[in-house]
Design a protein around this motif. Structure first.
Motif, PDB file in Angstrom:
ATOM      1  N   VAL A 194       0.861  -1.181   0.000  1.00  0.00           N
ATOM      2  CA  VAL A 194       0.000   0.000   0.000  1.00  0.00           C
ATOM      3  C   VAL A 194       0.900   1.235   0.000  1.00  0.00           C
ATOM      4  CG1 VAL A 194      -1.780   1.277   1.259  1.00  0.00           C
ATOM      5  CG2 VAL A 194      -1.790  -1.221   1.273  1.00  0.00           C
ATOM      6  N   PRO A 195       0.658   2.203  -0.901  1.00  0.00           N
ATOM      7  CA  PRO A 195       1.494   3.406  -0.942  1.00  0.00           C
ATOM      8  C   PRO A 195       1.511   4.130   0.400  1.00  0.00           C
ATOM      9  CG  PRO A 195       0.063   3.293  -2.855  1.00  0.00           C
ATOM     10  CD  PRO A 195      -0.394   2.218  -1.923  1.00  0.00           C
ATOM     11  N   GLN A 196       2.634   4.784   0.715  1.00  0.00           N
ATOM     12  CA  GLN A 196       2.765   5.544   1.953  1.00  0.00           C
ATOM     13  C   GLN A 196       1.632   6.560   2.070  1.00  0.00           C
ATOM     14  OE1 GLN A 196       4.957   5.101   4.424  1.00  0.00           O
ATOM     15  NE2 GLN A 196       4.057   6.756   5.630  1.00  0.00           N
ATOM     16  N   ASP A 202      -6.383   1.568  11.874  1.00  0.00           N
ATOM     17  CA  ASP A 202      -5.586   1.967  10.708  1.00  0.00           C
ATOM     18  C   ASP A 202      -5.670   3.473  10.461  1.00  0.00           C
ATOM     19  OD1 ASP A 202      -4.523  -0.506  10.032  1.00  0.00           O
ATOM     20  OD2 ASP A 202      -6.219  -1.052   8.756  1.00  0.00           O
ATOM     21  N   ARG A 203      -6.866   4.036  10.572  1.00  0.00           N
ATOM     22  CA  ARG A 203      -7.033   5.464  10.281  1.00  0.00           C
ATOM     23  C   ARG A 203      -6.291   6.324  11.300  1.00  0.00           C
ATOM     24  NH1 ARG A 203     -13.461   5.817   8.441  1.00  0.00           N
ATOM     25  NH2 ARG A 203     -13.246   4.410   6.638  1.00  0.00           N
ATOM     26  N   GLY A 238       1.121   9.011  11.014  1.00  0.00           N
ATOM     27  CA  GLY A 238       2.281   8.831  10.159  1.00  0.00           C
ATOM     28  C   GLY A 238       2.832   7.425  10.140  1.00  0.00           C
ATOM     29  N   LEU A 239       2.071   6.459  10.670  1.00  0.00           N
ATOM     30  CA  LEU A 239       2.521   5.067  10.700  1.00  0.00           C
ATOM     31  C   LEU A 239       2.164   4.385   9.381  1.00  0.00           C
ATOM     32  CD1 LEU A 239       1.341   4.178  14.311  1.00  0.00           C
ATOM     33  CD2 LEU A 239       3.652   4.807  13.571  1.00  0.00           C
ATOM     34  N   PRO A 240       2.907   3.329   9.001  1.00  0.00           N
ATOM     35  CA  PRO A 240       2.613   2.614   7.746  1.00  0.00           C
ATOM     36  C   PRO A 240       1.272   1.885   7.816  1.00  0.00           C
ATOM     37  CG  PRO A 240       4.844   2.118   8.533  1.00  0.00           C
ATOM     38  CD  PRO A 240       4.134   2.821   9.649  1.00  0.00           C
ATOM     39  N   PHE A 241       0.685   1.657   6.648  1.00  0.00           N
ATOM     40  CA  PHE A 241      -0.567   0.897   6.520  1.00  0.00           C
ATOM     41  C   PHE A 241      -0.245  -0.505   5.998  1.00  0.00           C
ATOM     42  CE2 PHE A 241      -4.164  -0.752   4.217  1.00  0.00           C
ATOM     43  CZ  PHE A 241      -5.260  -0.363   4.971  1.00  0.00           C
ATOM     44  N   PRO A 242      -0.855  -1.567   6.547  1.00  0.00           N
ATOM     45  CA  PRO A 242      -1.761  -1.597   7.698  1.00  0.00           C
ATOM     46  C   PRO A 242      -1.027  -1.194   8.990  1.00  0.00           C
ATOM     47  CG  PRO A 242      -1.898  -3.636   6.421  1.00  0.00           C
ATOM     48  CD  PRO A 242      -0.688  -2.913   5.955  1.00  0.00           C
ATOM     49  N   ALA A 243      -1.707  -0.470   9.853  1.00  0.00           N
ATOM     50  CA  ALA A 243      -1.040   0.163  10.988  1.00  0.00           C
ATOM     51  C   ALA A 243      -1.151  -0.619  12.288  1.00  0.00           C
ATOM     52  CB  ALA A 243      -1.629   1.561  11.195  1.00  0.00           C
TER      53      ALA A 243
END
Length: 315
Positions: free
Chosen positions: A35-37, A174-175, A181-186
């Protein structure tokens, strides 16, 4: 050695798993979709593309581990839930590979839903699917469902008896994580950061009525906290998980007849939620079954177990 292949192509992970006739895992290979940043998900077309790209890689990784194995059956997920209106293109990638392999190898193909796959991943550890109904808690990136599951000839006949009326627990986490600023999935990042909070946060109240809970209000509250810099990232992560548990507890309180609970899904890998759920079940004298370590998140072990179970029953 007789072996049974499981394939699962979900929204977040491409998965292959092989179990033997004793239901022990022989090989397990997965690739998490990219998933894109800053992104909060993928389109179905992108999921299908990534699964089609990942599957050959996983089979190449799997091949050396199967030199002494003979694949006797293939299990594959073909839809999110066992319902006529349940459909998601991502599962077509795994289903296509499963059908092709079963045809070439001349072995049976067994299909099941992604939700059944998750519950069976936990039941595999018991060595039996059993005959008695049980409650299931399915927490994943897109799903927060309380289920009543009854084993049958097709797998598990599942009825939804509670859950979220809006966003899932995974989407809430996740949201908030992505906003921090954490990566997804978070989920895993929120879990780790929450553990660094100086003091565990108190939850916000979660609306609940007749087994239905809502996380949209707390999510808006969390976004305001982040925008207003109200609290550290660790404190907000701790608050997020505590609020998720407040909602789950209220949902479970609604089921006074609960005697056994199988809890699965990527969000259920969270250490804090596992601990709170275990303590809750002890207080209520509810038998709790969690998936073996590493097999709560998306994986193909439930599909492999279902194929092996069906072949054992046919003998």
């Amino acid at each position: 050695m007789d072996a049974f292949l499981g394939i699962d192509t979900s929204c977040y992970t491409t998965s292959l798993c092989v179990v033997d006739s004793h239901f022990d895992v022989v090989a397990d290979e997965r690739i998490i979709l990219t998933v894109p940043q800053g992104g909060r998900g993928l389109s179905q077309s992108n999921m299908v593309y990534q699964h089609m790209r990942n599957l050959p890689v996983l089979f190449e990784r799997l091949a050396p581990q199967l030199e002494s194995c003979v694949i006797r059956a293939v299990g594959v997920t073909d839809k999110p839930r066992r319902r006529e209106d349940s459909y998601m293109p991502a599962f077509l990638a795994g289903l296509g590979y499963g059908r092709s392999l079963a045809a070439v190898l001349r072995v049976p193909l067994y299909t099941l839903s992604h939700q059944e796959n998750h519950l069976l991943a936990a039941l595999r550890a018991t060595g039996s699917i059993g005959q008695e109904a049980f409650y299931g808690l399915h927490l994943s990136g897109g799903t927060t469902d309380l289920l009543k599951a009854v084993p049958d000839a097709m797998g598990l006949d599942i009825e939804r008896v509670g859950g979220t009326s809006d966003i899932s627990a995974g989407q809430f986490i996740d949201r908030i994580g992505v906003a921090l600023g954490l990566p997804f999935p978070a989920g895993v990042h929120v879990d780790k950061m929450a553990q660094t909070a100086a003091v565990p946060a108190k939850p916000s109240h979660v609306w609940c009525r007749q087994g239905e809970i809502s996380f949209s209000g707390p999510e808006s509250q969390g976004q305001r906290r982040i925008a207003g810099r109200s609290g550290t990232a660790a404190e907000i992560c701790s608050w997020t998980l505590a609020t998720v548990w407040d909602g789950l507890r209220r949902m479970l309180d609604d089921k006074e007849d609960m005697q056994s609970l199988v809890a699965v899904g990527g969000v259920m890998s969270n250490a804090y939620l596992q601990g709170e759920l275990a303590a809750y079940c002890r207080r209520r004298h509810v038998r709790l079954l969690l998936a073996p370590a590493g097999f709560s998140a998306d994986n193909g072990s439930g599909a492999a177990f279902w194929a092996a179970w069906q072949e054992r029953k046919s003998k």
